[in-house]
Design a protein around this motif. Structure first.
Motif, short mmCIF file in Angstrom:
data_model
loop_
_atom_site.label_atom_id
_atom_site.label_comp_id
_atom_site.label_asym_id
_atom_site.label_seq_id
_atom_site.Cartn_x
_atom_site.Cartn_y
_atom_site.Cartn_z
N ARG A 244 39.54 26.69 -30.94
CA ARG A 244 38.88 25.98 -31.26
C ARG A 244 37.24 26.20 -29.88
O ARG A 244 37.86 26.60 -29.00
CB ARG A 244 38.76 24.69 -30.90
N SER A 245 36.19 26.85 -29.91
CA SER A 245 35.33 27.79 -28.86
C SER A 245 33.95 26.70 -29.41
O SER A 245 33.45 26.74 -31.22
CB SER A 245 35.67 29.35 -29.51
N GLN A 246 33.34 26.50 -28.56
CA GLN A 246 31.59 25.83 -28.04
C GLN A 246 31.12 27.23 -27.32
O GLN A 246 32.03 27.11 -26.06
CB GLN A 246 32.16 24.64 -28.21
N ILE A 247 30.43 27.25 -27.82
CA ILE A 247 29.44 28.00 -27.51
C ILE A 247 27.90 27.50 -26.76
O ILE A 247 27.64 27.28 -27.88
CB ILE A 247 28.77 29.46 -27.56
N ASP A 248 27.48 26.95 -26.40
CA ASP A 248 25.73 26.52 -26.00
C ASP A 248 25.65 27.22 -24.82
O ASP A 248 25.50 27.57 -23.69
CB ASP A 248 26.46 24.92 -25.16
N VAL A 249 23.75 27.78 -25.30
CA VAL A 249 23.73 28.45 -24.83
C VAL A 249 22.14 27.65 -24.45
O VAL A 249 21.16 26.92 -25.73
CB VAL A 249 22.63 29.58 -25.87
N GLU A 250 21.93 27.47 -23.40
CA GLU A 250 20.61 26.96 -23.38
C GLU A 250 19.53 27.98 -22.57
O GLU A 250 19.88 28.95 -21.92
CB GLU A 250 20.48 25.97 -21.77
N SER A 251 18.30 27.95 -23.51
CA SER A 251 16.66 28.99 -22.40
C SER A 251 15.97 27.92 -21.95
O SER A 251 15.54 26.79 -22.73
CB SER A 251 16.45 30.07 -23.95
N SER A 252 14.99 28.82 -21.14
CA SER A 252 13.61 27.85 -20.67
C SER A 252 13.17 28.86 -19.89
O SER A 252 13.34 30.11 -19.95
CB SER A 252 14.33 27.20 -19.42
N SER A 253 11.64 29.00 -20.43
CA SER A 253 11.22 30.03 -20.02
C SER A 253 9.65 28.75 -18.77
O SER A 253 9.54 28.21 -19.29
CB SER A 253 10.01 30.48 -20.29
#
Length: 165
Positions: A75-84
């Motif tokens: 099982r794979s979980q990918i979390d991407v967090e972006s900010s500017s």
């Protein structure tokens, strides 16, 4: 009539097994001559009873022992967090990728085989010595792990300045 049971107990040998003394592989699965730790994963399952249901339950428990040494489902979980943020008229963009791959036990093991069974007729238990080839397990496990990593890397590469939805 009273001597018959004593004679059969004496012939059963230590452990009371159907084919002689208790095998060494019950305590150490790698003591079996057909199981080499470098090439196989081995385990022993035990079940109460001497019938075909006990044979199957011992086999399943042996498989569970191997599954606990390796994991079959990926099982794979990918979390991407972006900010500017805007500072002095400039826009600064930051992005973080958190990839978690977890392996959990599930299902049967392709290629697993029962090397030997032994029944303890006095104790009323059935033992199954189960083995699976290590290289076959790697062939099964590596593709999903590699695919998960490729997917995560691709998502990170796509995110450079783009929007995530």
């Amino acid at each position: 009539a009273l001597l018959a049971p004593r004679v059969s107990l004496a012939c059963a040998g230590p452990g009371g097994g159907e084919s002689g003394p208790r095998p060494d592989w019950i305590e150490d699965p790698y003591a079996h001559p057909d199981c080499t730790q470098a090439f196989q994963l081995c385990s022993v399952g035990v079940a109460t009873g001497l019938d075909s249901d006990a044979r199957e339950q011992a086999r399943r428990r042996g498989l569970d022992g191997i599954v606990s040494q390796i994991m079959v489902e990926v099982r794979s979980q990918i979390d991407v967090e972006s900010s500017s943020r805007r500072e002095a008229g400039d826009v600064f963009w930051s992005e973080a990728l958190d990839e978690r791959i977890s392996l959990t036990a599930a299902g049967d093991l392709p290629g697993a085989e029962v090397l030997e069974r032994w029944r303890d007729t006095l104790g009323g238990e059935t033992y199954a010595h189960v083995s699976v080839d290590r290289s076959a397990m790697l062939d099964l496990l590596l593709p999903p792990v590699e695919q998960s990593h490729v997917t995560g890397s691709g998502l990170l590469a796509q995110g450079g300045g783009g929007c995530w939805s």
